[in-house]
Scaffold this active site. Sequence first.
Site, PDB file in Angstrom:
ATOM      1  N   GLY A  38     -12.074  -0.799   1.272  1.00  9.89           N
ATOM      2  CA  GLY A  38     -12.279  -2.235   1.452  1.00  9.89           C
ATOM      3  C   GLY A  38     -13.367  -2.585   2.447  1.00  9.89           C
ATOM      4  O   GLY A  38     -14.161  -3.507   2.218  1.00  9.89           O
ATOM      5  N   CYS A 186      -2.227  -0.512   3.861  1.00 14.33           N
ATOM      6  CA  CYS A 186      -2.463  -1.613   2.929  1.00 14.33           C
ATOM      7  C   CYS A 186      -1.470  -1.554   1.775  1.00 14.33           C
ATOM      8  O   CYS A 186      -1.073  -2.562   1.225  1.00 14.33           O
ATOM      9  CB  CYS A 186      -3.876  -1.540   2.351  1.00 14.33           C
ATOM     10  SG  CYS A 186      -5.152  -1.892   3.544  1.00 14.33           S
TER      11      CYS A 186
END
Length: 250
Positions: A38, A186
Amino acid sequence: MNDNQLLRYSRHILLDDIGIEGQERLLAAHAVVIGAGGLGSPAALYLAASGVGRITLVDDDEVDLTNLQRQVMHTTARVGQPKVESGRTALLALNPEIEVVALCERAGPERLLELARSATVVLDCSDNFATRHAVNRACVAAGVPLVSGAVIRFDGQLSVFDPRREGAPCYACLFPEDSHYEDAACSSMGVFAPLVGVVGATQAAEAIKLVVGIGQPLAGRLLLLEGRAMEWTSIGVAHNPSCQVCIKPG
Ligand SMILES: [Zn+2]
Protein backbone atom coordinates in the site's frame (compact mmCIF):
# COMPACT_ATOMS: atom_id res chain seq x y z
CA MET A 1 19.93 14.54 -20.50
CA ASN A 2 18.55 13.97 -23.98
CA ASP A 3 15.63 15.90 -25.52
CA ASN A 4 13.10 13.31 -24.40
CA GLN A 5 14.30 13.51 -20.83
CA LEU A 6 14.22 17.30 -20.92
CA LEU A 7 10.56 17.03 -21.94
CA ARG A 8 9.65 14.20 -19.56
CA TYR A 9 11.09 16.00 -16.56
CA SER A 10 10.36 19.57 -17.69
CA ARG A 11 7.90 20.32 -14.88
CA HIS A 12 10.54 19.46 -12.31
CA ILE A 13 13.28 21.27 -14.23
CA LEU A 14 11.07 24.37 -14.25
CA LEU A 15 11.20 24.42 -10.46
CA ASP A 16 14.08 26.63 -9.36
CA ASP A 17 14.78 24.29 -6.45
CA ILE A 18 15.28 21.31 -8.77
CA GLY A 19 16.35 22.50 -12.22
CA ILE A 20 18.64 20.46 -14.47
CA GLU A 21 21.12 19.86 -11.68
CA GLY A 22 18.50 18.45 -9.30
CA GLN A 23 17.04 16.28 -12.03
CA GLU A 24 20.51 14.90 -12.77
CA ARG A 25 20.81 13.99 -9.09
CA LEU A 26 17.52 12.11 -9.28
CA LEU A 27 18.66 10.25 -12.40
CA ALA A 28 21.86 9.24 -10.62
CA ALA A 29 20.10 8.16 -7.42
CA HIS A 30 19.28 4.69 -6.10
CA ALA A 31 16.15 4.37 -3.98
CA VAL A 32 15.50 1.14 -2.10
CA VAL A 33 11.80 0.55 -1.36
CA ILE A 34 11.15 -2.08 1.30
CA GLY A 35 7.61 -3.37 0.77
CA ALA A 36 5.68 -3.28 -2.51
CA GLY A 37 2.24 -2.90 -0.98
CA GLY A 38 0.00 0.00 0.00
CA LEU A 39 2.77 2.47 0.83
CA GLY A 40 5.33 1.09 -1.60
CA SER A 41 2.94 1.44 -4.54
CA PRO A 42 2.46 5.24 -4.53
CA ALA A 43 5.99 5.82 -3.24
CA ALA A 44 7.62 3.80 -6.02
CA LEU A 45 5.28 5.15 -8.72
CA TYR A 46 6.20 8.76 -7.85
CA LEU A 47 9.90 7.93 -7.64
CA ALA A 48 9.73 6.27 -11.06
CA ALA A 49 7.73 9.10 -12.60
CA SER A 50 10.20 11.59 -11.15
CA GLY A 51 13.11 9.81 -12.82
CA VAL A 52 14.92 8.26 -9.88
CA GLY A 53 17.42 6.33 -11.98
CA ARG A 54 17.45 3.08 -10.08
CA ILE A 55 14.70 1.71 -7.87
CA THR A 56 15.01 -1.57 -5.97
CA LEU A 57 11.75 -3.13 -4.82
CA VAL A 58 12.00 -5.68 -2.00
CA ASP A 59 9.03 -7.87 -1.04
CA ASP A 60 8.49 -11.62 -0.75
CA ASP A 61 4.71 -11.54 -1.18
CA GLU A 62 2.42 -12.17 -4.14
CA VAL A 63 -0.41 -9.96 -5.38
CA ASP A 64 -3.69 -10.99 -3.78
CA LEU A 65 -7.21 -9.85 -4.63
CA THR A 66 -7.51 -8.21 -1.18
CA ASN A 67 -4.47 -6.00 -1.98
CA LEU A 68 -6.07 -4.24 -4.93
CA GLN A 69 -8.29 -1.96 -2.80
CA ARG A 70 -5.19 0.14 -1.99
CA GLN A 71 -2.01 -1.24 -3.60
CA VAL A 72 -2.36 0.77 -6.80
CA MET A 73 0.84 -0.46 -8.46
CA HIS A 74 -0.79 -3.88 -8.99
CA THR A 75 -3.65 -4.93 -11.25
CA THR A 76 -6.37 -7.56 -11.36
CA ALA A 77 -4.56 -9.30 -14.22
CA ARG A 78 -1.42 -9.64 -12.10
CA VAL A 79 -3.05 -11.36 -9.09
CA GLY A 80 -0.79 -14.27 -8.15
CA GLN A 81 2.41 -12.65 -9.49
CA PRO A 82 5.20 -11.69 -7.11
CA LYS A 83 4.51 -8.11 -6.01
CA VAL A 84 7.99 -6.97 -7.00
CA GLU A 85 7.49 -8.31 -10.55
CA SER A 86 4.07 -6.68 -10.83
CA GLY A 87 5.58 -3.48 -9.44
CA ARG A 88 8.47 -3.59 -11.87
CA THR A 89 6.00 -3.92 -14.76
CA ALA A 90 4.04 -0.89 -13.49
CA LEU A 91 7.10 1.31 -12.94
CA LEU A 92 8.66 0.52 -16.33
CA ALA A 93 5.35 1.13 -18.10
CA LEU A 94 5.33 4.58 -16.52
CA ASN A 95 9.00 5.28 -17.15
CA PRO A 96 11.01 2.84 -19.29
CA GLU A 97 14.15 4.96 -18.93
CA ILE A 98 14.86 3.93 -15.36
CA GLU A 99 16.24 0.69 -13.95
CA VAL A 100 14.01 -1.33 -11.64
CA VAL A 101 15.45 -4.20 -9.62
CA ALA A 102 12.88 -6.68 -8.28
CA LEU A 103 13.98 -8.66 -5.22
CA CYS A 104 11.38 -11.26 -4.28
CA GLU A 105 12.66 -12.04 -0.82
CA ARG A 106 12.31 -11.20 2.85
CA ALA A 107 15.62 -9.39 3.21
CA GLY A 108 17.62 -10.34 6.29
CA PRO A 109 20.07 -8.09 8.15
CA GLU A 110 23.03 -8.75 5.82
CA ARG A 111 21.02 -8.20 2.68
CA LEU A 112 19.49 -5.02 4.13
CA LEU A 113 22.92 -3.67 5.00
CA GLU A 114 24.18 -4.42 1.49
CA LEU A 115 21.12 -2.65 0.03
CA ALA A 116 21.43 0.34 2.35
CA ARG A 117 25.11 0.74 1.48
CA SER A 118 24.23 0.94 -2.21
CA ALA A 119 21.30 3.31 -1.68
CA THR A 120 20.99 7.07 -1.84
CA VAL A 121 17.82 6.80 0.24
CA VAL A 122 15.79 3.95 1.76
CA LEU A 123 12.00 3.98 2.06
CA ASP A 124 10.45 1.75 4.69
CA CYS A 125 7.05 0.81 3.29
CA SER A 126 6.81 -2.44 5.27
CA ASP A 127 4.01 -3.43 7.61
CA ASN A 128 5.70 -4.94 10.65
CA PHE A 129 8.01 -3.89 13.47
CA ALA A 130 10.61 -6.62 12.89
CA THR A 131 11.27 -5.35 9.37
CA ARG A 132 11.16 -1.69 10.45
CA HIS A 133 13.83 -2.31 13.08
CA ALA A 134 15.99 -4.35 10.71
CA VAL A 135 15.77 -1.62 8.06
CA ASN A 136 16.59 1.04 10.67
CA ARG A 137 19.67 -0.86 11.84
CA ALA A 138 20.89 -1.19 8.26
CA CYS A 139 20.38 2.52 7.54
CA VAL A 140 22.14 3.60 10.76
CA ALA A 141 25.08 1.28 9.99
CA ALA A 142 25.29 2.47 6.38
CA GLY A 143 24.76 6.13 7.26
CA VAL A 144 21.90 6.41 4.76
CA PRO A 145 18.68 8.40 5.30
CA LEU A 146 15.50 6.43 5.97
CA VAL A 147 12.01 7.62 5.07
CA SER A 148 9.61 5.72 7.26
CA GLY A 149 5.83 5.46 6.82
CA ALA A 150 3.00 3.50 8.39
CA VAL A 151 -0.78 3.39 8.06
CA ILE A 152 -3.45 1.45 9.92
CA ARG A 153 -7.22 2.03 9.81
CA PHE A 154 -7.59 5.84 9.55
CA ASP A 155 -4.20 6.66 11.07
CA GLY A 156 -0.97 7.38 9.29
CA GLN A 157 2.47 8.44 10.40
CA LEU A 158 5.75 9.29 8.77
CA SER A 159 9.19 10.59 9.54
CA VAL A 160 12.72 10.84 8.19
CA PHE A 161 15.66 9.39 10.12
CA ASP A 162 18.91 10.77 8.79
CA PRO A 163 22.04 9.39 10.49
CA ARG A 164 24.17 11.96 8.63
CA ARG A 165 22.72 14.73 10.79
CA GLU A 166 24.35 15.53 14.11
CA GLY A 167 22.21 14.36 17.02
CA ALA A 168 19.44 13.05 14.79
CA PRO A 169 17.15 10.34 16.16
CA CYS A 170 16.83 6.92 14.55
CA TYR A 171 13.64 4.85 14.35
CA ALA A 172 14.63 2.93 17.49
CA CYS A 173 15.07 6.19 19.44
CA LEU A 174 11.35 6.65 18.89
CA PHE A 175 10.23 3.01 19.11
CA PRO A 176 12.85 1.09 21.15
CA GLU A 177 13.48 -2.43 19.91
CA ASP A 178 12.77 -3.98 23.30
CA SER A 179 9.31 -2.40 23.59
CA HIS A 180 6.47 -4.70 22.80
CA TYR A 181 4.47 -3.07 20.09
CA GLU A 182 1.76 -5.20 18.62
CA ASP A 183 1.79 -5.54 14.87
CA ALA A 184 -1.67 -4.47 13.81
CA ALA A 185 -1.99 -6.29 10.52
CA CYS A 186 -4.06 -4.78 7.72
CA SER A 187 -5.57 -8.23 7.28
CA SER A 188 -7.36 -7.98 10.61
CA MET A 189 -7.61 -4.22 11.27
CA GLY A 190 -8.58 -2.73 7.93
CA VAL A 191 -7.04 0.28 6.25
CA PHE A 192 -8.62 3.34 4.63
CA ALA A 193 -7.33 3.05 1.06
CA PRO A 194 -6.51 6.69 0.16
CA LEU A 195 -4.50 7.12 3.35
CA VAL A 196 -1.74 4.81 2.13
CA GLY A 197 -1.69 6.95 -1.01
CA VAL A 198 -1.26 10.13 1.00
CA VAL A 199 1.47 8.72 3.25
CA GLY A 200 3.25 6.80 0.46
CA ALA A 201 3.29 9.83 -1.83
CA THR A 202 4.59 11.95 1.05
CA GLN A 203 7.39 9.40 1.56
CA ALA A 204 8.31 9.85 -2.12
CA ALA A 205 8.30 13.62 -1.64
CA GLU A 206 10.67 13.38 1.34
CA ALA A 207 12.93 10.96 -0.54
CA ILE A 208 13.13 13.29 -3.55
CA LYS A 209 13.87 16.26 -1.26
CA LEU A 210 16.71 14.29 0.35
CA VAL A 211 18.17 13.26 -3.01
CA VAL A 212 18.01 16.74 -4.52
CA GLY A 213 18.89 18.46 -1.24
CA ILE A 214 15.98 20.88 -1.04
CA GLY A 215 13.62 22.12 1.64
CA GLN A 216 13.46 21.01 5.23
CA PRO A 217 13.33 17.23 5.57
CA LEU A 218 11.10 15.62 8.18
CA ALA A 219 14.17 14.62 10.18
CA GLY A 220 13.54 15.12 13.90
CA ARG A 221 9.80 15.37 13.37
CA LEU A 222 7.07 12.75 13.36
CA LEU A 223 3.98 13.57 11.29
CA LEU A 224 0.74 12.00 12.42
CA LEU A 225 -2.31 11.98 10.16
CA GLU A 226 -5.78 11.34 11.53
CA GLY A 227 -7.80 10.51 8.44
CA ARG A 228 -11.34 10.96 9.74
CA ALA A 229 -10.74 14.61 10.62
CA MET A 230 -7.91 14.83 8.04
CA GLU A 231 -5.77 16.48 10.65
CA TRP A 232 -1.97 16.50 10.59
CA THR A 233 0.03 16.77 13.80
CA SER A 234 3.76 17.35 13.84
CA ILE A 235 5.70 16.36 16.94
CA GLY A 236 9.39 16.75 17.63
CA VAL A 237 11.45 13.57 17.96
CA ALA A 238 14.73 13.72 19.86
CA HIS A 239 17.72 11.41 19.84
CA ASN A 240 17.46 8.96 22.74
CA PRO A 241 20.83 8.86 24.52
CA SER A 242 20.18 5.30 25.68
CA CYS A 243 19.18 4.04 22.21
CA GLN A 244 20.88 0.70 21.55
CA VAL A 245 20.98 1.18 17.79
CA CYS A 246 22.47 4.59 17.09
CA ILE A 247 25.00 4.81 19.93
CA LYS A 248 27.70 7.14 18.74
CA PRO A 249 31.30 6.45 19.75
CA GLY A 250 32.76 8.92 22.24
ZN1 LIG B 1 18.51 5.61 17.92
